[in-house]
Design a protein around this motif. Structure first.
Motif, PDB file in Angstrom:
ATOM      1  N   LYS A 238       0.842  -1.187   0.000  1.00 33.87           N
ATOM      2  CA  LYS A 238       0.000   0.000   0.000  1.00 33.87           C
ATOM      3  C   LYS A 238       0.885   1.248   0.000  1.00 33.87           C
ATOM      4  O   LYS A 238       2.038   1.214   0.405  1.00 33.87           O
ATOM      5  N   GLN A 239       0.323   2.332  -0.455  1.00 34.78           N
ATOM      6  CA  GLN A 239       1.061   3.590  -0.523  1.00 34.78           C
ATOM      7  C   GLN A 239       0.794   4.387   0.752  1.00 34.78           C
ATOM      8  O   GLN A 239      -0.099   5.230   0.816  1.00 34.78           O
ATOM      9  N   THR A 262       5.937  11.473  -2.403  1.00 28.27           N
ATOM     10  CA  THR A 262       4.758  10.654  -2.093  1.00 28.27           C
ATOM     11  C   THR A 262       3.468  11.372  -2.450  1.00 28.27           C
ATOM     12  O   THR A 262       2.466  10.742  -2.791  1.00 28.27           O
ATOM     13  N   LYS A 263       3.495  12.698  -2.381  1.00 24.82           N
ATOM     14  CA  LYS A 263       2.285  13.479  -2.665  1.00 24.82           C
ATOM     15  C   LYS A 263       2.098  13.772  -4.149  1.00 24.82           C
ATOM     16  O   LYS A 263       1.009  14.180  -4.564  1.00 24.82           O
ATOM     17  N   GLN A 265       2.583  11.476  -6.583  1.00 19.35           N
ATOM     18  CA  GLN A 265       2.265  10.266  -7.335  1.00 19.35           C
ATOM     19  C   GLN A 265       0.854  10.346  -7.932  1.00 19.35           C
ATOM     20  O   GLN A 265       0.000  11.089  -7.427  1.00 19.35           O
ATOM     21  N   PRO A 266       0.592   9.615  -9.046  1.00 20.56           N
ATOM     22  CA  PRO A 266      -0.767   9.609  -9.623  1.00 20.56           C
ATOM     23  C   PRO A 266      -1.833   9.306  -8.570  1.00 20.56           C
ATOM     24  O   PRO A 266      -2.901   9.918  -8.568  1.00 20.56           O
ATOM     25  N   LYS A 267      -1.506   8.374  -7.673  1.00 18.21           N
ATOM     26  CA  LYS A 267      -2.338   8.155  -6.489  1.00 18.21           C
ATOM     27  C   LYS A 267      -1.480   8.531  -5.286  1.00 18.21           C
ATOM     28  O   LYS A 267      -0.592   7.776  -4.891  1.00 18.21           O
ATOM     29  N   PRO A 268      -1.701   9.703  -4.695  1.00 16.00           N
ATOM     30  CA  PRO A 268      -0.845  10.136  -3.584  1.00 16.00           C
ATOM     31  C   PRO A 268      -0.882   9.152  -2.417  1.00 16.00           C
ATOM     32  O   PRO A 268      -1.882   8.466  -2.179  1.00 16.00           O
ATOM     33  N   TYR A 269       0.245   9.088  -1.716  1.00 11.02           N
ATOM     34  CA  TYR A 269       0.339   8.231  -0.539  1.00 11.02           C
ATOM     35  C   TYR A 269      -0.584   8.756   0.565  1.00 11.02           C
ATOM     36  O   TYR A 269      -0.833   9.962   0.681  1.00 11.02           O
ATOM     37  N   SER A 270      -1.042   7.840   1.419  1.00 11.69           N
ATOM     38  CA  SER A 270      -1.761   8.214   2.634  1.00 11.69           C
ATOM     39  C   SER A 270      -0.757   8.375   3.771  1.00 11.69           C
ATOM     40  O   SER A 270       0.261   7.679   3.810  1.00 11.69           O
TER      41      SER A 270
END
Length: 377
Positions: A238-239, A262-263, A265-270
């Motif tokens: 998981k991101q 991390t922020k 990314q195409p799907k930002p990390y949590s």
């Protein structure tokens, strides 16, 4: 009636006597799904991991089972802490400069006593004690143990999960007793490491250098039972990144750049951060992602202690297929210089730790580069 045989009366054998007991039929594995009909305890596990009856298997098993006993006592104290007044500060600080609570002292005393009573441990290092604890009147006690007896205790008043972290060393070849020198070695020399998580259930996660295994305390009969064998950090993690962002302004550029990455990314990390290392690392082990406690302007050498926090967690993470680094060096290869030395740490999925390492490498190769945006691609 069997061919050529004679039917016997119900309940009787030949001649009317009692029927001899028959071998029980092999139970179907799904016949009692609510029960574990083949539980693997800590002692069973050690007999499987080592040659049964050998001294290393017996001695290490005794030590880890003693840690299990200490964990049961601490788990009980954690559950009763509010009603027993164990949240209160003791009025002193530990060797890390943190305020000690009564529960910290209780957990430390329990650990020291149960390990001393094994007669297999000659030296210990605890977060709560300034110097090493040397055990007297023992012969052939060839193990040393390092531990943080109650990690995350500052959060316990709000019922946040806390834990215990430990690492085990063996004396050098030919030495009859373990000494502090046997502990003051890189983490690669540990023979076992683990942690205990005190939460809705009590979970002991352990590695003896042959994979990572999880045991859950069954409260009905008070035993740690294996619930996961050969745990691996997810191949598709998981991101998630876990770090105290309150220190962000004091981080170095590679750490800031990683969080920015991390922020972007195409799907930002949590972002997930509990503030109890055992809890944050346990989630990282199960879900993947990265746990970080970097150095900063206030803590130039990092905040977490090398011997009894960074080393054991790095040992577990590598055994589970992950990585652990300072950003520039593998954690397990650091040479300790003191019982309470510190180190920055980035641990978790290879995907994320390798990205951190690459950012530190780029920063070292181009120290004067003002525009770092290309590093975040």
């Amino acid at each position: 009636v069997p061919r050529g045989g004679t039917a016997h009366p119900k309940g009787g054998g030949a001649g009317g006597g009692p029927r001899p007991p028959s071998a029980p039929a092999q139970a179907d594995k799904n016949e009692f799904p609510e029960f574990n009909t083949n539980p693997v305890t800590l002692s069973n596990f050690f007999m499987d991991q080592h040659d049964p009856g050998t001294k290393p298997a017996i001695s290490l098993s005794i030590i880890v089972q003693a840690i299990g006993v200490a964990s049961k006592v601490i788990a009980n104290a954690v559950q009763r802490a509010g009603s027993q007044g164990l949240y209160a500060l003791r009025g002193t600080g530990n060797e890390s400069g943190e305020d000690q609570k009564k529960l910290d002292v209780l957990a430390n005393d329990v650990f020291v006593n149960v390990l001393r009573n094994t007669k297999k441990v000659a030296v210990m290092v605890s977060e709560e004690i300034e110097g090493p604890v040397v055990v007297g009147n023992v012969d052939h006690a060839r193990y040393g143990v390092v531990f943080d007896p109650l990690d995350g205790s500052s959060n316990i008043e709000c019922n946040v999960s806390v834990g215990t972290i430990f690492g085990i060393y063996h004396a050098k070849e030919g030495s009859p007793l373990a000494t502090l020198d046997d502990i003051m070695q890189p983490g690669t020399e540990m023979v076992a490491a683990g942690y205990v998580l005190y939460s809705s259930s009590v979970i002991l996660v352990l590695s003896c250098g042959k994979g990572v295994h999880s045991f859950t305390l069954d409260p009905t009969f008070g035993e740690f039972i294996m619930t996961q064998r050969n745990m691996q950090i997810p191949r598709v993690p998981k991101q998630i990144y876990s770090v105290n962002t309150g220190n962000a302004e004091n981080w170095d550029e590679p750490t800031k750049n990683f969080v920015r990455w991390t922020k972007l990314q195409p799907k930002p990390y949590s972002h997930r951060y509990i503030g109890s290392m055992v809890s944050d690392v346990h989630r990282t082990l199960l879900y993947g992602g990265i746990f970080m406690y970097p150095a900063d302007a206030k803590n130039k050498h990092g905040k977490l202690r090398l011997l009894y926090e960074c080393f054991p967690m790095a040992f577990l993470m590598e055994q589970a297929g992950g990585m652990a680094s300072t950003g520039t060096q593998r954690i397990l290869e650091i040479q300790p210089t003191g019982c309470h030395g510190r180190a920055p740490i980035f641990l978790g999925s290879a995907r994320d730790v390798e990205k951190v390492i690459s950012l530190y490498k780029e920063a070292a190769e181009h120290p004067d580069r003002a525009d770092t945006s290309e590093l975040l691609v």
